[in-house]
Design a protein around this motif. Structure first.
Motif, mmCIF file in Angstrom:
data_model
loop_
_atom_site.group_PDB
_atom_site.id
_atom_site.type_symbol
_atom_site.label_atom_id
_atom_site.label_comp_id
_atom_site.label_asym_id
_atom_site.label_seq_id
_atom_site.Cartn_x
_atom_site.Cartn_y
_atom_site.Cartn_z
ATOM 1 N N TYR A 44 39.361 24.625 39.525
ATOM 2 C CA TYR A 44 40.407 24.682 38.501
ATOM 3 C C TYR A 44 40.253 25.944 37.650
ATOM 4 C CZ TYR A 44 43.002 23.933 34.271
ATOM 5 O OH TYR A 44 43.853 24.124 33.210
ATOM 6 N N LEU A 45 39.029 26.205 37.217
ATOM 7 C CA LEU A 45 38.784 27.364 36.350
ATOM 8 C C LEU A 45 39.097 28.686 37.046
ATOM 9 C CD1 LEU A 45 35.506 26.262 34.555
ATOM 10 C CD2 LEU A 45 37.796 26.455 33.558
ATOM 11 N N MET A 46 38.856 28.764 38.352
ATOM 12 C CA MET A 46 39.152 30.001 39.089
ATOM 13 C C MET A 46 40.642 30.338 39.037
ATOM 14 S SD MET A 46 36.272 31.230 40.156
ATOM 15 C CE MET A 46 36.708 32.373 41.433
ATOM 16 N N GLY A 47 41.488 29.336 38.910
ATOM 17 C CA GLY A 47 42.922 29.585 38.777
ATOM 18 C C GLY A 47 43.379 29.699 37.343
ATOM 19 N N ALA A 48 42.750 28.943 36.443
ATOM 20 C CA ALA A 48 43.201 28.888 35.055
ATOM 21 C C ALA A 48 42.756 30.089 34.227
ATOM 22 C CB ALA A 48 42.701 27.606 34.393
ATOM 23 N N VAL A 49 41.551 30.575 34.454
ATOM 24 C CA VAL A 49 41.037 31.675 33.633
ATOM 25 C C VAL A 49 41.905 32.930 33.773
ATOM 26 C CG1 VAL A 49 39.078 33.247 33.290
ATOM 27 C CG2 VAL A 49 38.700 30.774 33.420
ATOM 28 N N PRO A 50 42.265 33.352 34.983
ATOM 29 C CA PRO A 50 43.139 34.534 35.072
ATOM 30 C C PRO A 50 44.480 34.351 34.355
ATOM 31 C CG PRO A 50 42.159 34.074 37.201
ATOM 32 C CD PRO A 50 41.829 32.910 36.307
ATOM 33 N N LYS A 51 45.034 33.133 34.419
ATOM 34 C CA LYS A 51 46.290 32.867 33.706
ATOM 35 C C LYS A 51 46.091 33.003 32.212
ATOM 36 C CE LYS A 51 48.003 29.570 37.109
ATOM 37 N NZ LYS A 51 48.305 28.145 37.338
ATOM 38 N N LEU A 52 44.996 32.448 31.717
ATOM 39 C CA LEU A 52 44.722 32.508 30.285
ATOM 40 C C LEU A 52 44.468 33.943 29.837
ATOM 41 C CD1 LEU A 52 44.579 30.734 27.821
ATOM 42 C CD2 LEU A 52 42.172 30.333 28.300
ATOM 43 N N LEU A 53 43.704 34.694 30.611
ATOM 44 C CA LEU A 53 43.473 36.099 30.266
ATOM 45 C C LEU A 53 44.775 36.887 30.293
ATOM 46 C CD1 LEU A 53 40.130 36.814 32.156
ATOM 47 C CD2 LEU A 53 40.453 36.545 29.684
ATOM 48 N N GLY A 54 45.712 36.480 31.145
ATOM 49 C CA GLY A 54 47.003 37.162 31.255
ATOM 50 C C GLY A 54 47.892 37.008 30.033
ATOM 51 N N VAL A 55 47.660 35.987 29.212
ATOM 52 C CA VAL A 55 48.472 35.816 28.006
ATOM 53 C C VAL A 55 47.815 36.436 26.775
ATOM 54 C CG1 VAL A 55 49.623 33.755 28.894
ATOM 55 C CG2 VAL A 55 47.616 33.499 27.406
ATOM 56 N N LEU A 56 46.590 36.959 26.947
ATOM 57 C CA LEU A 56 45.911 37.606 25.821
ATOM 58 C C LEU A 56 46.292 39.078 25.741
ATOM 59 C CD1 LEU A 56 42.258 36.251 26.122
ATOM 60 C CD2 LEU A 56 44.048 35.471 24.564
ATOM 61 N N ASN A 57 46.228 39.622 24.530
ATOM 62 C CA ASN A 57 46.380 41.063 24.364
ATOM 63 C C ASN A 57 45.295 41.730 25.204
ATOM 64 O OD1 ASN A 57 48.497 41.029 22.406
ATOM 65 N ND2 ASN A 57 46.995 40.389 20.886
ATOM 66 N N PRO A 58 45.579 42.865 25.832
ATOM 67 C CA PRO A 58 44.595 43.497 26.723
ATOM 68 C C PRO A 58 43.233 43.734 26.077
ATOM 69 C CG PRO A 58 46.722 44.554 26.967
ATOM 70 C CD PRO A 58 46.851 43.593 25.817
ATOM 71 N N GLU A 59 43.207 44.196 24.850
ATOM 72 C CA GLU A 59 41.914 44.462 24.203
ATOM 73 C C GLU A 59 41.147 43.163 23.940
ATOM 74 O OE1 GLU A 59 45.201 44.382 21.178
ATOM 75 O OE2 GLU A 59 44.850 45.546 22.977
ATOM 76 N N SER A 60 41.859 42.089 23.705
ATOM 77 C CA SER A 60 41.216 40.800 23.496
ATOM 78 C C SER A 60 40.687 40.231 24.801
ATOM 79 C CB SER A 60 42.189 39.813 22.860
ATOM 80 O OG SER A 60 42.599 40.286 21.596
ATOM 81 N N ALA A 61 41.435 40.430 25.877
ATOM 82 C CA ALA A 61 40.980 39.975 27.191
ATOM 83 C C ALA A 61 39.709 40.702 27.575
ATOM 84 C CB ALA A 61 42.078 40.193 28.229
ATOM 85 N N MET A 62 39.646 41.992 27.292
ATOM 86 C CA MET A 62 38.432 42.764 27.586
ATOM 87 C C MET A 62 37.254 42.228 26.758
ATOM 88 S SD MET A 62 38.987 45.120 29.887
ATOM 89 C CE MET A 62 37.824 46.414 29.600
ATOM 90 N N LYS A 63 37.520 41.934 25.501
ATOM 91 C CA LYS A 63 36.486 41.392 24.618
ATOM 92 C C LYS A 63 35.996 40.048 25.132
ATOM 93 C CE LYS A 63 35.813 40.297 19.731
ATOM 94 N NZ LYS A 63 36.480 40.210 18.434
ATOM 95 N N ALA A 64 36.898 39.214 25.602
ATOM 96 C CA ALA A 64 36.545 37.878 26.079
ATOM 97 C C ALA A 64 35.728 37.930 27.357
ATOM 98 C CB ALA A 64 37.821 37.047 26.298
ATOM 99 N N THR A 65 35.941 38.920 28.186
ATOM 100 C CA THR A 65 35.225 38.995 29.464
ATOM 101 C C THR A 65 33.958 39.822 29.389
ATOM 102 O OG1 THR A 65 36.558 40.879 30.199
ATOM 103 C CG2 THR A 65 37.333 38.672 30.821
ATOM 104 N N SER A 66 33.718 40.499 28.289
ATOM 105 C CA SER A 66 32.550 41.387 28.199
ATOM 106 C C SER A 66 31.299 40.686 27.688
ATOM 107 C CB SER A 66 32.876 42.598 27.305
ATOM 108 O OG SER A 66 33.033 42.172 25.963
ATOM 109 N N LYS A 67 31.401 39.424 27.320
ATOM 110 C CA LYS A 67 30.229 38.735 26.763
ATOM 111 C C LYS A 67 29.495 37.956 27.815
ATOM 112 C CE LYS A 67 31.795 38.724 22.144
ATOM 113 N NZ LYS A 67 31.790 38.144 20.876
#
Length: 67
Positions: A44-67
């Motif tokens: 489920y997460l393999m499909g949901a995470v990309p969708k969720l990252l897709g609705v974030l501002n690009p700089e926020s998505a980068m911040k969320a994936t860099s930790k």
């Protein structure tokens, strides 16, 4: 909603792209419901995470994936 869910929800809703609030909330609601019912799994997460990252501002998505 537990504290971890609230923290995630607050981050997402603070950093969502304009006009994507409803989509972000629906994705969060679905994920949290799956977590509560025991249905939250890797597949489920393999499909949901990309969708969720897709609705974030690009700089926020980068911040969320860099930790």
């Amino acid at each position: 909603m537990n504290q971890v869910q609230k923290t995630i929800s607050d981050f997402v809703m603070k950093n969502v792209k304009d006009g994507k609030q409803a989509e972000a909330q629906a994705l969060l609601d679905e994920a949290f419901a799956k977590q509560e019912s025991g249905g939250l799994n890797t597949a489920y997460l393999m499909g949901a995470v990309p969708k969720l990252l897709g609705v974030l501002n690009p700089e926020s998505a980068m911040k969320a994936t860099s930790k």
